[in-house]
Design a protein around this motif. Structure first.
Motif, PDB file in Angstrom:
ATOM      1  N   VAL A 189      36.958  41.161  30.577  1.00  0.00           N
ATOM      2  CA  VAL A 189      38.698  40.570  31.152  1.00  0.00           C
ATOM      3  C   VAL A 189      38.450  41.795  32.336  1.00  0.00           C
ATOM      4  CG1 VAL A 189      40.964  41.681  31.043  1.00  0.00           C
ATOM      5  CG2 VAL A 189      39.675  40.774  29.070  1.00  0.00           C
ATOM      6  N   LEU A 190      38.360  42.669  32.302  1.00  0.00           N
ATOM      7  CA  LEU A 190      37.520  42.955  33.910  1.00  0.00           C
ATOM      8  C   LEU A 190      37.084  42.387  35.210  1.00  0.00           C
ATOM      9  CD1 LEU A 190      36.803  46.617  33.148  1.00  0.00           C
ATOM     10  CD2 LEU A 190      38.718  46.006  34.085  1.00  0.00           C
ATOM     11  N   GLU A 191      35.991  41.601  34.525  1.00  0.00           N
ATOM     12  CA  GLU A 191      35.045  40.998  35.458  1.00  0.00           C
ATOM     13  C   GLU A 191      35.657  39.490  35.929  1.00  0.00           C
ATOM     14  OE1 GLU A 191      31.101  40.183  33.103  1.00  0.00           O
ATOM     15  OE2 GLU A 191      30.766  42.390  33.867  1.00  0.00           O
ATOM     16  N   ARG A 192      36.587  39.153  35.391  1.00  0.00           N
ATOM     17  CA  ARG A 192      37.254  37.645  34.871  1.00  0.00           C
ATOM     18  C   ARG A 192      38.611  38.416  36.219  1.00  0.00           C
ATOM     19  NH1 ARG A 192      36.172  34.101  29.724  1.00  0.00           N
ATOM     20  NH2 ARG A 192      38.093  32.141  31.298  1.00  0.00           N
ATOM     21  N   GLN A 193      38.847  39.752  36.203  1.00  0.00           N
ATOM     22  CA  GLN A 193      40.370  39.842  36.246  1.00  0.00           C
ATOM     23  C   GLN A 193      41.664  38.972  35.106  1.00  0.00           C
ATOM     24  OE1 GLN A 193      40.816  40.284  41.003  1.00  0.00           O
ATOM     25  NE2 GLN A 193      38.415  41.648  40.927  1.00  0.00           N
ATOM     26  N   LEU A 194      41.585  39.542  34.890  1.00  0.00           N
ATOM     27  CA  LEU A 194      42.470  39.044  33.946  1.00  0.00           C
ATOM     28  C   LEU A 194      43.638  39.373  33.337  1.00  0.00           C
ATOM     29  CD1 LEU A 194      40.343  36.724  30.767  1.00  0.00           C
ATOM     30  CD2 LEU A 194      41.091  35.509  32.550  1.00  0.00           C
ATOM     31  N   ARG A 195      45.013  39.360  34.532  1.00  0.00           N
ATOM     32  CA  ARG A 195      45.324  40.017  34.369  1.00  0.00           C
ATOM     33  C   ARG A 195      46.614  40.422  33.192  1.00  0.00           C
ATOM     34  NH1 ARG A 195      44.847  42.933  38.357  1.00  0.00           N
ATOM     35  NH2 ARG A 195      43.732  41.663  40.221  1.00  0.00           N
ATOM     36  N   VAL A 196      46.149  40.753  32.209  1.00  0.00           N
ATOM     37  CA  VAL A 196      47.148  40.785  30.869  1.00  0.00           C
ATOM     38  C   VAL A 196      47.416  42.336  31.060  1.00  0.00           C
ATOM     39  CG1 VAL A 196      45.113  41.587  29.924  1.00  0.00           C
ATOM     40  CG2 VAL A 196      46.269  40.994  28.310  1.00  0.00           C
ATOM     41  N   MET A 197      46.584  43.476  31.344  1.00  0.00           N
ATOM     42  CA  MET A 197      47.118  44.124  31.925  1.00  0.00           C
ATOM     43  C   MET A 197      46.679  45.208  33.261  1.00  0.00           C
ATOM     44  SD  MET A 197      46.904  46.441  27.476  1.00  0.00           S
ATOM     45  CE  MET A 197      48.316  47.985  28.469  1.00  0.00           C
ATOM     46  N   ASP A 198      47.006  46.095  34.449  1.00  0.00           N
ATOM     47  CA  ASP A 198      46.587  46.444  35.049  1.00  0.00           C
ATOM     48  C   ASP A 198      45.556  47.250  35.334  1.00  0.00           C
ATOM     49  OD1 ASP A 198      46.501  49.794  34.968  1.00  0.00           O
ATOM     50  OD2 ASP A 198      48.444  48.687  34.280  1.00  0.00           O
ATOM     51  N   MET A 199      44.474  47.167  35.810  1.00  0.00           N
ATOM     52  CA  MET A 199      43.067  48.114  35.819  1.00  0.00           C
ATOM     53  C   MET A 199      42.784  48.793  34.825  1.00  0.00           C
ATOM     54  SD  MET A 199      41.664  44.176  35.798  1.00  0.00           S
ATOM     55  CE  MET A 199      42.639  43.880  35.206  1.00  0.00           C
ATOM     56  N   THR A 200      43.606  49.495  35.511  1.00  0.00           N
ATOM     57  CA  THR A 200      43.392  50.947  34.794  1.00  0.00           C
ATOM     58  C   THR A 200      43.506  51.330  33.346  1.00  0.00           C
ATOM     59  OG1 THR A 200      44.253  51.917  37.281  1.00  0.00           O
ATOM     60  CG2 THR A 200      44.236  53.685  35.212  1.00  0.00           C
ATOM     61  N   ALA A 201      44.839  50.917  32.995  1.00  0.00           N
ATOM     62  CA  ALA A 201      44.367  50.794  31.701  1.00  0.00           C
ATOM     63  C   ALA A 201      43.617  49.972  30.904  1.00  0.00           C
ATOM     64  CB  ALA A 201      46.015  49.930  31.381  1.00  0.00           C
ATOM     65  N   ILE A 202      43.004  48.316  31.289  1.00  0.00           N
ATOM     66  CA  ILE A 202      42.220  47.809  30.961  1.00  0.00           C
ATOM     67  C   ILE A 202      41.142  49.024  30.812  1.00  0.00           C
ATOM     68  CG2 ILE A 202      40.141  45.540  31.214  1.00  0.00           C
ATOM     69  CD1 ILE A 202      42.754  44.724  30.170  1.00  0.00           C
ATOM     70  N   SER A 203      40.138  49.353  31.387  1.00  0.00           N
ATOM     71  CA  SER A 203      39.062  50.446  31.173  1.00  0.00           C
ATOM     72  C   SER A 203      39.390  51.507  31.145  1.00  0.00           C
ATOM     73  CB  SER A 203      39.726  50.910  33.184  1.00  0.00           C
ATOM     74  OG  SER A 203      39.189  50.070  33.620  1.00  0.00           O
ATOM     75  N   LEU A 204      40.792  52.282  30.944  1.00  0.00           N
ATOM     76  CA  LEU A 204      41.178  52.954  29.804  1.00  0.00           C
ATOM     77  C   LEU A 204      40.574  52.706  28.925  1.00  0.00           C
ATOM     78  CD1 LEU A 204      42.010  56.586  29.591  1.00  0.00           C
ATOM     79  CD2 LEU A 204      43.930  55.405  29.615  1.00  0.00           C
ATOM     80  N   ALA A 205      40.944  51.450  27.858  1.00  0.00           N
ATOM     81  CA  ALA A 205      40.925  50.887  26.875  1.00  0.00           C
ATOM     82  C   ALA A 205      39.998  50.698  26.351  1.00  0.00           C
ATOM     83  CB  ALA A 205      42.039  49.725  26.658  1.00  0.00           C
ATOM     84  N   MET A 206      39.002  50.513  27.281  1.00  0.00           N
ATOM     85  CA  MET A 206      37.614  50.230  27.344  1.00  0.00           C
ATOM     86  C   MET A 206      36.741  51.309  27.424  1.00  0.00           C
ATOM     87  SD  MET A 206      34.773  47.934  29.943  1.00  0.00           S
ATOM     88  CE  MET A 206      34.806  49.534  30.959  1.00  0.00           C
ATOM     89  N   ASP A 207      37.203  53.200  27.972  1.00  0.00           N
ATOM     90  CA  ASP A 207      36.695  53.579  27.946  1.00  0.00           C
ATOM     91  C   ASP A 207      36.568  54.681  26.269  1.00  0.00           C
ATOM     92  OD1 ASP A 207      35.391  52.930  30.226  1.00  0.00           O
ATOM     93  OD2 ASP A 207      37.387  54.956  31.147  1.00  0.00           O
ATOM     94  N   ASN A 208      37.937  54.385  26.250  1.00  0.00           N
ATOM     95  CA  ASN A 208      38.324  55.051  24.184  1.00  0.00           C
ATOM     96  C   ASN A 208      38.148  54.598  24.285  1.00  0.00           C
ATOM     97  OD1 ASN A 208      38.622  57.914  25.321  1.00  0.00           O
ATOM     98  ND2 ASN A 208      39.987  56.817  27.088  1.00  0.00           N
ATOM     99  N   ASP A 209      37.393  52.609  23.502  1.00  0.00           N
ATOM    100  CA  ASP A 209      37.085  51.677  22.608  1.00  0.00           C
ATOM    101  C   ASP A 209      38.721  51.994  21.142  1.00  0.00           C
ATOM    102  OD1 ASP A 209      35.291  50.143  21.069  1.00  0.00           O
ATOM    103  OD2 ASP A 209      34.705  51.989  19.443  1.00  0.00           O
ATOM    104  N   LEU A 210      39.637  51.343  22.442  1.00  0.00           N
ATOM    105  CA  LEU A 210      40.690  50.877  21.560  1.00  0.00           C
ATOM    106  C   LEU A 210      41.369  50.009  21.561  1.00  0.00           C
ATOM    107  CD1 LEU A 210      43.447  51.936  20.715  1.00  0.00           C
ATOM    108  CD2 LEU A 210      44.605  51.697  22.640  1.00  0.00           C
ATOM    109  N   PRO A 211      41.323  49.123  20.251  1.00  0.00           N
ATOM    110  CA  PRO A 211      41.489  47.538  20.221  1.00  0.00           C
ATOM    111  C   PRO A 211      42.467  47.064  21.039  1.00  0.00           C
ATOM    112  CG  PRO A 211      41.172  48.325  18.155  1.00  0.00           C
ATOM    113  CD  PRO A 211      40.858  49.718  19.279  1.00  0.00           C
ATOM    114  N   LEU A 212      42.826  45.512  21.367  1.00  0.00           N
ATOM    115  CA  LEU A 212      44.481  45.238  22.119  1.00  0.00           C
ATOM    116  C   LEU A 212      44.093  44.016  21.223  1.00  0.00           C
ATOM    117  CD1 LEU A 212      46.687  45.034  24.058  1.00  0.00           C
ATOM    118  CD2 LEU A 212      44.859  45.268  26.058  1.00  0.00           C
TER     119      LEU A 212
END
Length: 238
Positions: A189-212
């Motif tokens: 999602v980050l690499e393809r810059q898919l705008r499902v959520m802002d990048m800060t939210a995506i990074s935070l979810a990824m770092d804490n392993d929270l599925p979406l």
């Protein structure tokens, strides 16, 4: 009755989702529909927290483009989320679902202040908790607030309600051959810059392993199916 797969969830609800076919404000039939969808999940014993946006009333980042100070604009946007949260609380309680609104900005006359332990206690008692005013800080979106609150209350999954059925390979409105992506990693999602959520939210979810899960709010029963473990929309995880 179906057995839920998740015990505690966070629902991210955009302000725009509450407009219905209107161009502004809250559509009464839509907010009643959302309340029914949430009630169907709480009826299974699932603990539900909700983070509501305010874009149907005021969007800070848009106002800042008209030379308004970004911090002031974002604080106005936070107040808009409180309006939506109080409206959703009223709709929920009309349907017999005990609900509490907690805000990141103190306003004791209308809502509780955000206190993590109190929020968790409400969830344990079966109350729906609506988190308003984002993180309480400018420059952070309600998407980031949803991930943050999800981590703080130890939610097992974050559900993002949208107007489309999930993530697509291209904009489905513009490209008729766009295909639904049933599952994707946060890194993609980050690499393809898919705008499902802002990048800060995506990074935070990824770092804490929270599925979406990204799903279409207008598909009746979709929240309940997701909670029961069915494949609905697009799943994003590590």
């Amino acid at each position: 009755m179906a057995t839920p797969k998740y015990r505690r969830i966070v629902l991210k609800l955009s302000g725009e989702a509450l407009m219905g076919d209107q161009s502004f404000g809250i559509a009464p039939d839509i907010i009643q529909y959302v309340a029914d969808e949430i009630r169907s999940v709480t009826a299974m014993g699932v603990e539900v927290a909700v983070v509501v946006g305010g874009g149907n009333i005021f969007r800070g980042i848009a106002a800042s483009s008209y030379n308004m100070d970004r911090a002031s604009a974002d604080h106005m946007g936070m107040l808009a989320t409180v309006i939506n949260s109080l409206a959703l609380q009223d709709a929920m309680e009309q349907k017999g679902v005990v609900t509490r609104v907690q805000t990141a900005i103190s306003m004791h006359e209308v809502a509780e202040p955000y206190i993590l332990r109190r929020a968790v206690r409400h969830l344990e008692k079966g109350r729906v908790v609506i988190f308003a005013a984002g993180t309480g800080n400018p420059y952070f979106t309600t998407d980031t607030a949803a991930v943050l609150r999800g981590q703080e209350v130890h939610a097992e999954i974050l559900l993002k309600a949208t107007k489309v059925s999930g993530l697509y390979t291209a904009d489905p409105v513009v490209h008729s051959d766009a295909e639904l992506i049933p599952e994707i990693s946060y890194m993609e999602v980050l690499e393809r810059q898919l705008r499902v959520m802002d990048m800060t939210a995506i990074s935070l979810a990824m770092d804490n392993d929270l599925p979406l899960v990204v799903f279409n709010l207008s598909d009746a029963g979709s929240m309940k199916r997701i909670v029961c473990g069915e494949t609905v929309g697009s799943l994003i995880r590590n």
